[in-house]
Design a protein around this motif. Structure first.
Motif, PDB file in Angstrom:
ATOM      1  N   THR A  63     -17.810 -20.618  11.569  1.00 15.17           N
ATOM      2  CA  THR A  63     -17.776 -20.901  12.994  1.00 15.17           C
ATOM      3  C   THR A  63     -17.124 -22.276  13.121  1.00 15.17           C
ATOM      4  OG1 THR A  63     -19.849 -22.106  13.011  1.00 15.17           O
ATOM      5  CG2 THR A  63     -19.988 -19.717  13.247  1.00 15.17           C
ATOM      6  N   ARG A  64     -16.947 -22.730  14.352  1.00 18.76           N
ATOM      7  CA  ARG A  64     -16.379 -24.073  14.542  1.00 18.76           C
ATOM      8  C   ARG A  64     -17.264 -25.137  13.905  1.00 18.76           C
ATOM      9  NH1 ARG A  64     -11.281 -24.402  15.744  1.00 18.76           N
ATOM     10  NH2 ARG A  64     -10.748 -22.638  17.049  1.00 18.76           N
ATOM     11  N   LEU A  65     -18.556 -24.893  13.878  1.00 17.01           N
ATOM     12  CA  LEU A  65     -19.454 -25.898  13.302  1.00 17.01           C
ATOM     13  C   LEU A  65     -19.280 -25.983  11.785  1.00 17.01           C
ATOM     14  CD1 LEU A  65     -21.720 -27.984  13.773  1.00 17.01           C
ATOM     15  CD2 LEU A  65     -23.312 -26.199  13.106  1.00 17.01           C
ATOM     16  N   THR A  66     -19.340 -24.838  11.115  1.00 19.36           N
ATOM     17  CA  THR A  66     -19.223 -24.909   9.647  1.00 19.36           C
ATOM     18  C   THR A  66     -17.821 -25.360   9.265  1.00 19.36           C
ATOM     19  OG1 THR A  66     -18.714 -22.551   9.439  1.00 19.36           O
ATOM     20  CG2 THR A  66     -21.030 -23.185   9.277  1.00 19.36           C
ATOM     21  N   HIS A  67     -16.823 -24.973  10.049  1.00 16.81           N
ATOM     22  CA  HIS A  67     -15.470 -25.481   9.817  1.00 16.81           C
ATOM     23  C   HIS A  67     -15.458 -27.007   9.896  1.00 16.81           C
ATOM     24  CE1 HIS A  67     -11.238 -26.418  10.376  1.00 16.81           C
ATOM     25  NE2 HIS A  67     -11.507 -26.914  11.560  1.00 16.81           N
ATOM     26  N   SER A  68     -16.070 -27.550  10.932  1.00 19.55           N
ATOM     27  CA  SER A  68     -16.073 -29.010  11.109  1.00 19.55           C
ATOM     28  C   SER A  68     -16.779 -29.702   9.944  1.00 19.55           C
ATOM     29  CB  SER A  68     -16.749 -29.389  12.434  1.00 19.55           C
ATOM     30  OG  SER A  68     -16.060 -28.800  13.511  1.00 19.55           O
ATOM     31  N   ALA A  95     -16.060 -34.487  15.284  1.00 15.91           N
ATOM     32  CA  ALA A  95     -15.706 -34.396  16.709  1.00 15.91           C
ATOM     33  C   ALA A  95     -14.393 -33.661  16.959  1.00 15.91           C
ATOM     34  CB  ALA A  95     -15.602 -35.797  17.305  1.00 15.91           C
ATOM     35  N   HIS A  96     -13.620 -33.378  15.893  1.00 15.43           N
ATOM     36  CA  HIS A  96     -12.223 -32.999  16.137  1.00 15.43           C
ATOM     37  C   HIS A  96     -12.060 -31.691  16.908  1.00 15.43           C
ATOM     38  CE1 HIS A  96     -12.363 -30.116  12.798  1.00 15.43           C
ATOM     39  NE2 HIS A  96     -11.180 -29.679  13.193  1.00 15.43           N
ATOM     40  N   ASP A  97     -13.054 -30.808  16.867  1.00 10.06           N
ATOM     41  CA  ASP A  97     -12.924 -29.526  17.566  1.00 10.06           C
ATOM     42  C   ASP A  97     -13.871 -29.381  18.760  1.00 10.06           C
ATOM     43  OD1 ASP A  97     -10.790 -28.369  16.317  1.00 10.06           O
ATOM     44  OD2 ASP A  97     -11.948 -27.089  14.976  1.00 10.06           O
ATOM     45  N   LEU A  98     -14.433 -30.478  19.223  1.00  8.55           N
ATOM     46  CA  LEU A  98     -15.418 -30.393  20.318  1.00  8.55           C
ATOM     47  C   LEU A  98     -14.833 -29.767  21.585  1.00  8.55           C
ATOM     48  CD1 LEU A  98     -17.398 -33.791  20.158  1.00  8.55           C
ATOM     49  CD2 LEU A  98     -18.168 -31.522  19.424  1.00  8.55           C
ATOM     50  N   ALA A 189      -7.105 -32.846   6.398  1.00 10.74           N
ATOM     51  CA  ALA A 189      -8.318 -32.175   5.910  1.00 10.74           C
ATOM     52  C   ALA A 189      -8.608 -30.934   6.752  1.00 10.74           C
ATOM     53  CB  ALA A 189      -9.503 -33.134   5.953  1.00 10.74           C
ATOM     54  N   ASP A 190      -8.298 -31.010   8.029  1.00  8.95           N
ATOM     55  CA  ASP A 190      -8.470 -29.866   8.925  1.00  8.95           C
ATOM     56  C   ASP A 190      -7.634 -28.682   8.418  1.00  8.95           C
ATOM     57  OD1 ASP A 190      -9.103 -28.342  11.159  1.00  8.95           O
ATOM     58  OD2 ASP A 190      -7.649 -29.335  12.480  1.00  8.95           O
ATOM     59  N   ALA A 191      -6.366 -28.941   8.137  1.00 10.14           N
ATOM     60  CA  ALA A 191      -5.469 -27.871   7.667  1.00 10.14           C
ATOM     61  C   ALA A 191      -5.895 -27.337   6.299  1.00 10.14           C
ATOM     62  CB  ALA A 191      -4.035 -28.386   7.613  1.00 10.14           C
TER      63      ALA A 191
HETATM   64 MG    MG Z   1     -10.163 -27.775  13.229  1.00  9.61          MG
END
Ligand code: MG
Length: 375
Positions: A63-68, A95-98, A189-191
């Motif tokens: 999910t966006r959380l585990t991704h973050s 915070a990057h995907d909030l 790191a996101d990528a």
């Molecule tokens: Mg992201």
């Protein structure tokens, strides 16, 4: 841990918060930023937001959380290895995907299309809106009042038009300069995180086969090594052993290559880094090529897989319906948003922005329930 490098972000010389606050007795500024992010409402909602697979499709997908969290782990490793500010990197990562909408990129594309005549919708800018304006945590100011450096990292991309309205924070997009190294790390790191966890999720979902994946150099290199050493390994452990080694290779390359660049560019401070035209935190050419090829492969074979687009097409439709209903009848939103949208002298552009804020804040399941309720 040793001291920071000269070009690391430091609280003492940071550009501070928009609303000055007294220092905290036991916590540093970036620690406080991180804590504010973790305690925010938007952060808790990331649990129920799609990365690639809609949240209710299975309990094992990201999910966006585990991704973050995965972004944060990768970014912290890199920051620590390069003697940069690990706490700042953690705050930016979390915070990057909030500002992401429900339903992943499909949701964001749909909302951007709905907002076409009202200034568009960019998820990076929305993440900044969340921490600057939308969170309601303090009596004294809107938002979370984060430091400049955290906000600089959150705003990864920004159109020139929007950058002009952001003052100092937007200037680098107009002058084509770089953010600090901590922001650059989080960006890559996101990528790295999504490229690798999407291989895992795509394989688990049965949408990517081992044969297809072996066409990818980054994957196949590690497949060969693992297969030779453990020929009888079952699929589950095989794929995890491969992905683990892939991440290790890419992250190691990132650290080594960046360390080399830092040595030759020799910036004396974070402002020197900001003055450079090109990013410093980059993969070597060879690994960059392979990593990019993997991204293109996922684009074609996973994100555009019929099973995924069937879901994303539905999601787009839902966002369009929600936008249209709220815009024509703002009272269908919660009282707080409805009153913001109908305040005296409110023009259509501002009203549309309130509707976009409301929709962007939704979790997948809330958006689905709202869609059911409104049709
Ligand atoms: Mg992201």
């Amino acid at each position: 841990m040793g001291s920071f490098a000269s070009y690391a972000a430091r609280e003492e010389s940071g550009k501070g918060r928009r609303h000055p606050e007294p220092a905290a007795p036991y916590r540093s500024d970036y620690q406080r930023d991180r804590d504010r992010i973790v305690h925010s409402t938007a952060f808790r909602r990331l649990v129920y937001k799609t990365q690639v697979f809609v949240n209710h499709e299975g309990d094992l997908y990201r999910t966006r959380l585990t991704h973050s969290l995965e972004v944060s782990q990768i970014a912290r490793t890199v920051a620590r290895a390069l003697r940069l500010n690990e706490t700042l990197v953690e705050a930016i990562s979390l915070a990057h995907d909030l500002g992401h909408t429900p339903f992943g990129h499909a949701g964001q594309d749909a909302l951007n299309a709905c907002m076409r005549d009202f200034g568009g919708f960019e998820h990076n800018l929305q993440s900044l809106r969340v921490v600057d304006q939308l969170e309601e945590k303090y009596a004294e100011f809107p938002g979370l009042n984060l430091t400049f450096e955290t906000r600089e990292g959150i705003l990864k991309h920004c159109s020139a038009r929007n950058a002009r309205e952001l003052g100092e924070l937007g200037r680098r997009f107009l002058e084509r300069r770089q953010p600090g190294l901590e922001a650059q790390i989080t960006n890559i790191a996101d990528a790295i995180a999504y490229n690798h966890h999407d291989v895992d999720d795509g394989f688990r979902a049965g949408l990517l086969s081992l044969d297809e994946l072996r066409g990818q150099k980054l994957f196949n290199e590690q497949y060969e090594v693992v297969h030779r050493r453990y020929p009888a390994l079952g699929d589950r452990r095989l794929i995890h052993e491969i992905i683990r080694r892939m991440i290790d290779k890419v992250v190691t390359d990132l650290i080594d290559n960046t360390a080399r660049r830092l040595e030759s560019l020799a910036p004396a401070s974070i402002d020197d880094v900001r003055g450079l035209e090109d990013p410093v935190v980059v993969l070597s050419d060879a690994v960059f090529e392979d990593h990019n090829a993997l991204k293109r492969f996922l684009n074609q074979h996973l994100y555009r897989h019929a099973k995924v687009t069937e879901m994303t097409d539905k999601a787009k439709l839902m966002i369009e319906v929600l936008f249209e209903r709220y815009q024509s009848d703002p009272d269908r939103m919660t009282e707080e948003f409805a009153s913001r949208a109908t305040a005296d002298g409110m023009d259509e552009t501002i009203k549309a922005r309130v509707v976009a804020d409301y929709i962007a804040g939704m979790t997948d399941r809330f958006a689905i329930a709202e869609h059911e309720r409104l049709i």
